[in-house]
Design a protein around this motif. Sequence first.
Motif, PDB file in Angstrom:
ATOM      1  N   GLU A   1      38.576  48.690  49.330  1.00 32.07           N
ATOM      2  CA  GLU A   1      39.083  47.605  48.668  1.00 32.07           C
ATOM      3  C   GLU A   1      38.547  46.685  47.849  1.00 32.07           C
ATOM      4  O   GLU A   1      38.948  46.289  46.563  1.00 32.07           O
ATOM      5  CB  GLU A   1      39.660  46.447  49.789  1.00 32.07           C
TER       6      GLU A   1
ATOM      7  N   ASP B   1      34.718  53.338  54.563  1.00 34.42           N
ATOM      8  CA  ASP B   1      34.903  51.887  54.769  1.00 34.42           C
ATOM      9  C   ASP B   1      35.748  51.086  54.113  1.00 34.42           C
ATOM     10  O   ASP B   1      35.861  50.831  52.752  1.00 34.42           O
ATOM     11  CB  ASP B   1      33.227  51.498  53.976  1.00 34.42           C
TER      12      ASP B   1
ATOM     13  N   GLU C   1      36.591  48.004  53.780  1.00 38.76           N
ATOM     14  CA  GLU C   1      36.523  46.969  52.994  1.00 38.76           C
ATOM     15  C   GLU C   1      35.794  47.133  51.964  1.00 38.76           C
ATOM     16  O   GLU C   1      36.246  46.711  50.584  1.00 38.76           O
ATOM     17  CB  GLU C   1      35.567  46.135  53.857  1.00 38.76           C
TER      18      GLU C   1
END
Length: 350
Positions: free
Chosen positions: A66, A61, A63
């Motif tokens: 990050e 994943d 996102e």
Amino acid sequence: MRILVTGGCGFIGSALVLHLVQDLGHEVATLDALTYAANPVSLQPLADDPRHRLIEADICDAEAVEAAFAAFQPQAVMHLAAESHVDRSITGPGAFIRTNVVGTQVMLDAARRHYEGLGADKASFRFLHVSTDEVYGSLPPDAFFTEASRYDPRSPYSASKAASDHLARAWAETYGLPVLVTNCSNNYGPRHFPEKLIPLMILNALEGKPLPVYGDGLNERDWIHVEDHARGLVAVLERGRIGETYLLGGRAVRNNLAVVEALCAAFDRLRPEGAPHARLITFVADRPGHDRRYAIDPSKAEAELGWRPTKVFEEALEETVRWYLANEAWWRPIREGRYTGERLGLQKAS
């Protein structure tokens, strides 16, 4: 240091996180998807420790990864998250490609963007990619893997880990990410998910169930205690040369039958009412593509890093048995829920 550890609720990961926080005083963020082999209970000693945080997220994943980098601002990454059971990879290779290959690419991309924004702190940043000796394939008798060994993976698991190794080195060469790579031999010790050989045999022996040994039982593995491995990973992170690979092994090559027999001898001493436990040994159909021998020469890590394995195999194996006998609360929910000890890897994928 602030260290981001992926897969920190797994077997090797939890040993590493406990060592980093409790023994060395580092601040650690554990990034873990909490899949079947993860157990947050393994990190229960850190429940009230402000130096540790658990981030439940999948390394695939982008996102979420990050966001973890942005929130924690790590000074180093130790990437252990992986699907790791060969038998499961035979049945369902897709999960191994996704996590071990795509997940590693996501981690490397996030680490690169984080690294490029560090400014003066770039000099101390490291990305440690943790892998396996299985990427090198099967050895002839009396031979040993070294850092110069040719890649020759034979299972979906080892092929996926070989791919992740190549990605890590490619990000170092192409983008200048300060990468280190380790390849380790078979681990053993406490908090090991009981689909693997040693914990499976321990729990089967405890319950008086058959001890299934693949083929003739003479496939050889080099065994390293998980705590020795954790110390080795820290040594590589702290003192390893950027761009280098280090092999971490226990200098304890044993064939599978000898390991099971040693476990039976330990049970005979600790639970004599069930002796002889060797009567439970049962030979079963071999694993497809079962590599005959893995063995590591850890001389480079020993010479360059001042690290070496400290555990004596048979003594530490009995300590491991004692841990499982004393920690039923850890393994019983697994044994009665997620994995009951059934044979994996022979059925055809659906």
